[in-house]
Design a protein around this motif. Structure first.
Motif, short mmCIF file in Angstrom:
data_model
loop_
_atom_site.label_atom_id
_atom_site.label_comp_id
_atom_site.label_asym_id
_atom_site.label_seq_id
_atom_site.Cartn_x
_atom_site.Cartn_y
_atom_site.Cartn_z
N ASN A 78 29.31 76.77 20.44
CA ASN A 78 29.82 77.18 21.75
C ASN A 78 28.70 77.89 22.49
O ASN A 78 28.06 78.80 21.93
CB ASN A 78 31.00 78.16 21.60
CG ASN A 78 32.28 77.50 21.16
OD1 ASN A 78 32.40 76.29 21.11
ND2 ASN A 78 33.26 78.33 20.83
N GLN A 79 28.47 77.50 23.74
CA GLN A 79 27.45 78.14 24.55
C GLN A 79 28.00 78.44 25.94
O GLN A 79 27.52 77.94 26.96
CB GLN A 79 26.19 77.25 24.62
CG GLN A 79 25.48 77.11 23.29
CD GLN A 79 24.92 78.43 22.77
OE1 GLN A 79 24.40 79.24 23.54
NE2 GLN A 79 25.04 78.68 21.47
N SER A 80 29.05 79.27 25.98
CA SER A 80 29.70 79.59 27.25
C SER A 80 28.80 80.43 28.16
O SER A 80 29.11 80.59 29.35
CB SER A 80 31.02 80.32 27.02
OG SER A 80 30.80 81.61 26.51
N CYS B 6 28.93 73.20 23.49
CA CYS B 6 29.94 73.29 24.54
C CYS B 6 29.44 74.29 25.57
O CYS B 6 29.32 75.48 25.27
CB CYS B 6 31.29 73.74 23.97
SG CYS B 6 32.48 74.11 25.28
N HIS C 13 31.04 75.11 28.30
CA HIS C 13 32.19 75.55 29.09
C HIS C 13 32.62 76.98 28.78
O HIS C 13 32.40 77.48 27.68
CB HIS C 13 33.37 74.60 28.86
CG HIS C 13 33.01 73.17 29.08
ND1 HIS C 13 32.93 72.26 28.05
CD2 HIS C 13 32.65 72.50 30.21
CE1 HIS C 13 32.56 71.08 28.53
NE2 HIS C 13 32.39 71.21 29.84
N PRO D 95 35.77 79.86 28.36
CA PRO D 95 37.01 79.82 27.58
C PRO D 95 38.23 79.33 28.36
O PRO D 95 39.20 78.88 27.76
CB PRO D 95 37.20 81.26 27.11
CG PRO D 95 36.25 82.08 27.89
CD PRO D 95 35.20 81.20 28.44
N CYS E 168 38.42 72.51 28.16
CA CYS E 168 37.70 71.38 27.58
C CYS E 168 38.23 71.09 26.16
O CYS E 168 38.95 71.90 25.58
CB CYS E 168 36.21 71.67 27.52
SG CYS E 168 35.80 73.05 26.42
N CYS F 10 36.01 70.57 23.72
CA CYS F 10 34.88 70.82 22.81
C CYS F 10 34.74 72.28 22.37
O CYS F 10 34.19 72.54 21.31
CB CYS F 10 33.57 70.32 23.42
SG CYS F 10 33.21 70.81 25.11
N ARG F 11 35.23 73.20 23.16
CA ARG F 11 35.03 74.62 22.80
C ARG F 11 35.83 74.97 21.55
O ARG F 11 37.04 74.85 21.52
CB ARG F 11 35.45 75.51 23.96
CG ARG F 11 35.21 76.98 23.69
CD ARG F 11 35.56 77.82 24.92
NE ARG F 11 35.58 79.23 24.57
CZ ARG F 11 34.50 79.99 24.44
NH1 ARG F 11 33.31 79.48 24.65
NH2 ARG F 11 34.61 81.27 24.10
N LYS F 12 35.12 75.42 20.51
CA LYS F 12 35.81 75.82 19.29
C LYS F 12 36.74 76.98 19.62
O LYS F 12 36.35 77.83 20.42
CB LYS F 12 34.79 76.23 18.22
CG LYS F 12 33.94 75.08 17.73
CD LYS F 12 32.86 75.53 16.76
CE LYS F 12 31.79 76.31 17.49
NZ LYS F 12 30.71 76.81 16.64
#
Length: 176
Positions: free
Chosen positions: A51-53, A89, A91, A93, A97, A99-101
Motif C-alpha cells: 500500500n502506498q497511499s 496501491c 490509492h 483508504p 479500490c 487493491c488496497r490491503k
C-alpha cells in the motif's frame, strides 16, 4: 514455481507512521535484503505487494516511489538476487479500490502475472491488513515482528498465522 509475496514497509525496509516519502527515508533492513537475495538465488520468486497511499495524499509522487523500488532492486542484485514483480496501491483508504490491503487485488494481480494459484503461497507482512489480504485469497498469512509486527502481535491473529522475528527468519525456515 516457488513464490513468496512480501509487504514492503516494515518487512523489507524500516517503517514510519509518518510515511516513507523520499529515497533518503527509505532505509532497508539489511537482513531483509540479504534474505531476499538468498531466497532468489535458491530459486524463489520474491514479489512485493505494498500500500502506498502517500501518493494519493500528495506526500510523494510516482517517480519517488520508482526510485525507492529501483534502489531495492539494486541492493538485492548487489547480493546476487532479484526481486520479481512489485505491485503497489497508490490509492487512499476512502477511494474504494480493489487493491488496497486488506483487499486482495494486488495479490490477485501477482497471481495472474505469474499464472499461479495463491492457495498456500506465503504472504509476509507486519499488519492486520496484510494478514486479512492473505486470507482473502487463501494465502498462508505470515507475520514478522519488524515494522508494525509487534503491535499486530498484540491483537488477535487469524487462525494459522505463522510468526517470525523478521524476514531473515522466514528465509531461514523456507531454505532449511
Amino acid at each position: 514455481m516457488k513464490l513468496l509475496i512480501l509487504d514492503r514497509d516494515g518487512v523489507i525496509n524500516e517503517d514510519s507512521d509518518d510515511y516513507i516519502k523520499s529515497l533518503e527515508e527509505w532505509i532497508p533492513i539489511p537482513s531483509a535484503i540479504a534474505a531476499i537475495a538468498r531466497l532468489s538465488k535458491a530459486g524463489w520468486t520474491v514479489a512485493v505487494a505494498t500500500n502506498q497511499s502517500g501518493i494519493a495524499r500528495g506526500y510523494y509522487n510516482l517517480a519517488t516511489l520508482d526510485s525507492m523500488h529501483a534502489r531495492l532492486r539494486e541492493l538485492v542484485a548487489e547480493q546476487g538476487g532479484e526481486i520479481g514483480i512489485i505491485q503497489f496501491c497508490p490509492h487512499g483508504p476512502d477511494e474504494g479500490c480493489d487493491c488496497r490491503k486488506p483487499r486482495p487485488g494486488m495479490l490477485k494481480r501477482i497471481a495472474a502475472h505469474y499464472g499461479v494459484d495463491l492457495a498456500g503461497i506465503w504472504f509476509v507482512g507486519d499488519s492486520s491488513g496484510d494478514l486479512e489480504a492473505a486470507l482473502a485469497v487463501d494465502c498462508q498469512p505470515v507475520l514478522v515482528k519488524t515494522g508494525k509486527g509487534e503491535r499486530t502481535l498484540a491483537k488477535t491473529l487469524p487462525a494459522g498465522t505463522l510468526v517470525f522475528d523478521d524476514l531473515a527468519a522466514v528465509a531461514a525456515h523456507l531454505l532449511q
